[in-house]
Write a protein that holds these residues in place. Sequence first.
Motif, mmCIF file in Angstrom:
data_model
loop_
_atom_site.group_PDB
_atom_site.id
_atom_site.type_symbol
_atom_site.label_atom_id
_atom_site.label_comp_id
_atom_site.label_asym_id
_atom_site.label_seq_id
_atom_site.Cartn_x
_atom_site.Cartn_y
_atom_site.Cartn_z
ATOM 1 N N GLY A 28 2.315 17.156 24.407
ATOM 2 C CA GLY A 28 0.920 17.274 23.991
ATOM 3 C C GLY A 28 0.928 16.926 22.649
ATOM 4 N N THR A 29 1.827 16.670 21.833
ATOM 5 C CA THR A 29 1.819 16.363 20.500
ATOM 6 C C THR A 29 1.011 15.027 20.584
ATOM 7 N N ILE A 30 0.149 14.926 19.182
ATOM 8 C CA ILE A 30 -0.533 13.785 18.906
ATOM 9 C C ILE A 30 0.164 13.372 17.374
ATOM 10 N N ILE A 31 0.433 12.151 17.290
ATOM 11 C CA ILE A 31 0.768 11.558 15.910
ATOM 12 C C ILE A 31 0.086 10.319 15.671
ATOM 13 N N VAL A 32 -0.809 10.485 14.277
ATOM 14 C CA VAL A 32 -1.709 9.569 13.836
ATOM 15 C C VAL A 32 -0.945 8.855 12.662
ATOM 16 N N PHE A 33 -0.941 7.625 12.537
ATOM 17 C CA PHE A 33 -0.347 6.916 11.596
ATOM 18 C C PHE A 33 -1.142 5.639 11.251
ATOM 19 N N PRO A 34 -0.954 5.110 9.993
ATOM 20 C CA PRO A 34 -1.609 3.750 9.710
ATOM 21 C C PRO A 34 -0.767 2.541 10.484
ATOM 22 N N SER A 35 -1.536 1.608 11.051
ATOM 23 C CA SER A 35 -0.977 0.649 11.776
ATOM 24 C C SER A 35 0.134 -0.126 11.359
ATOM 25 N N HIS A 36 -0.020 -0.396 10.038
ATOM 26 C CA HIS A 36 1.109 -1.089 9.274
ATOM 27 C C HIS A 36 2.351 -0.601 9.088
ATOM 28 N N ILE A 37 2.493 0.691 9.542
ATOM 29 C CA ILE A 37 3.850 1.235 9.356
ATOM 30 C C ILE A 37 5.005 0.951 10.556
ATOM 31 N N TYR A 38 5.837 0.547 10.047
ATOM 32 C CA TYR A 38 7.231 0.186 11.258
ATOM 33 C C TYR A 38 7.301 1.365 11.910
ATOM 34 N N HIS A 39 7.711 1.231 13.480
ATOM 35 C CA HIS A 39 8.232 2.480 14.017
ATOM 36 C C HIS A 39 8.867 1.836 15.196
ATOM 37 N N ARG A 40 9.530 2.679 16.005
ATOM 38 C CA ARG A 40 10.100 2.384 17.195
ATOM 39 C C ARG A 40 10.420 3.378 18.120
ATOM 40 N N VAL A 41 10.632 3.256 19.509
ATOM 41 C CA VAL A 41 11.111 4.128 20.248
ATOM 42 C C VAL A 41 12.261 3.667 20.858
ATOM 43 N N ARG A 42 13.368 4.591 20.488
ATOM 44 C CA ARG A 42 14.718 4.324 20.937
ATOM 45 C C ARG A 42 14.947 4.449 22.381
ATOM 46 N N PRO A 43 15.983 3.700 22.886
ATOM 47 C CA PRO A 43 16.232 3.578 24.234
ATOM 48 C C PRO A 43 16.408 4.965 25.058
ATOM 49 N N ASP A 44 15.527 5.263 26.163
ATOM 50 C CA ASP A 44 15.579 6.150 26.935
ATOM 51 C C ASP A 44 16.903 6.198 27.762
ATOM 52 N N GLN A 85 9.251 3.999 9.924
ATOM 53 C CA GLN A 85 10.165 3.441 8.759
ATOM 54 C C GLN A 85 9.024 3.002 7.787
ATOM 55 N N PRO A 86 8.869 3.919 6.681
ATOM 56 C CA PRO A 86 7.588 3.589 5.970
ATOM 57 C C PRO A 86 7.694 2.418 4.951
ATOM 58 N N ARG A 87 8.836 1.540 4.826
ATOM 59 C CA ARG A 87 9.154 0.785 3.848
ATOM 60 C C ARG A 87 8.505 -0.498 4.711
ATOM 61 N N MET A 133 0.841 -1.159 0.114
ATOM 62 C CA MET A 133 -0.165 0.179 -0.040
ATOM 63 C C MET A 133 0.924 1.015 -0.035
ATOM 64 N N ASN A 134 0.906 1.925 -1.061
ATOM 65 C CA ASN A 134 1.637 3.193 -1.220
ATOM 66 C C ASN A 134 0.717 4.439 -0.664
ATOM 67 N N LEU A 135 1.562 5.170 0.196
ATOM 68 C CA LEU A 135 0.728 6.220 0.868
ATOM 69 C C LEU A 135 1.803 7.586 0.648
ATOM 70 N N LYS A 136 1.030 8.724 0.494
ATOM 71 C CA LYS A 136 1.627 9.757 0.470
ATOM 72 C C LYS A 136 2.095 10.505 1.818
ATOM 73 N N TYR A 137 1.565 10.240 2.846
ATOM 74 C CA TYR A 137 1.845 10.627 4.275
ATOM 75 C C TYR A 137 1.825 9.452 5.053
ATOM 76 N N TYR A 138 2.841 8.954 5.760
ATOM 77 C CA TYR A 138 3.075 8.046 6.669
ATOM 78 C C TYR A 138 2.709 8.315 7.986
ATOM 79 N N TYR A 139 2.807 9.501 8.333
ATOM 80 C CA TYR A 139 1.929 9.964 9.568
ATOM 81 C C TYR A 139 1.670 11.454 9.415
ATOM 82 N N TRP A 140 0.576 11.654 10.573
ATOM 83 C CA TRP A 140 -0.004 13.031 10.606
ATOM 84 C C TRP A 140 0.075 13.411 11.847
ATOM 85 N N CYS A 141 0.869 14.919 12.092
ATOM 86 C CA CYS A 141 1.324 15.351 13.342
ATOM 87 C C CYS A 141 0.526 16.542 13.682
ATOM 88 N N PHE A 142 0.062 16.628 15.023
ATOM 89 C CA PHE A 142 -0.831 17.749 15.574
ATOM 90 C C PHE A 142 0.299 18.110 16.726
#
Length: 209
Positions: free
Chosen positions: A175-191, A154-156, A1-10
């Motif tokens: 307070g920032t909200i980020i919305v993204f398709p659930s099939h997009i790879y992502h991570r949280v780097r170590p604190d 990671q959009p791939r 699924m090709n997407l123009k936007y991989y997340y949307w930020c508020f």
Amino acid sequence: MNLKYYYWCFPKALSSKICDDIIAYGNRKKIEKGITGSGSVDGKDLTEQQKQYSKEIRDSDIVWLNDKWIYRHIQPYVRVANQSAGWNFEWNWSEPMQFTKYNNGQYYDWHMDSLDEPYNKPDKPNFHGKIRKVSVTVQLTDPDKYEGGELEFQPRLRQDDALETHIEEQSLAKGTIIVFPSHIYHRVRPDTKGIRYSLVMWNLGHPFK
């Protein structure tokens, strides 16, 4: 699924007070260790292989929340992002939210929120036969209060390509909200210092046709 936007930020969508209220509320609840695998909440239905994978990919403390006053603050942004980004995914239910605490050294490695197959929960019609379509992460902590803990996308679609492609990084304001398709790879780097609090919500709909 090709997407123009991989997340949307508020940026700064939620007030500092609302973020603090959610943190205080979450910290009053019983904290448990976060797991990963087939949409399991308590880990009881995971295979031994899935449990081992969960330990390797994730180290974070969580609390499950299911409170209308929090949904009311977040769901409107899901609808706006879904339309503005051009995804137009059909969804009609939000799962319990995951209040997450990342302390020194904790992380969540590359993963996607999509499930292997639709939920099989005949006794829960709001879940049964549905998949995760739209994910949300809410930044609850001021970035000056911690170090590390970057949210990266990671959009791939192939996990083994993740480190070979450009990574989108967000230095998130409170307070920032980020919305993204659930099939997009992502991570949280170590604190690496301090505590990062976030809130995650998954929104369900019937499988794509």
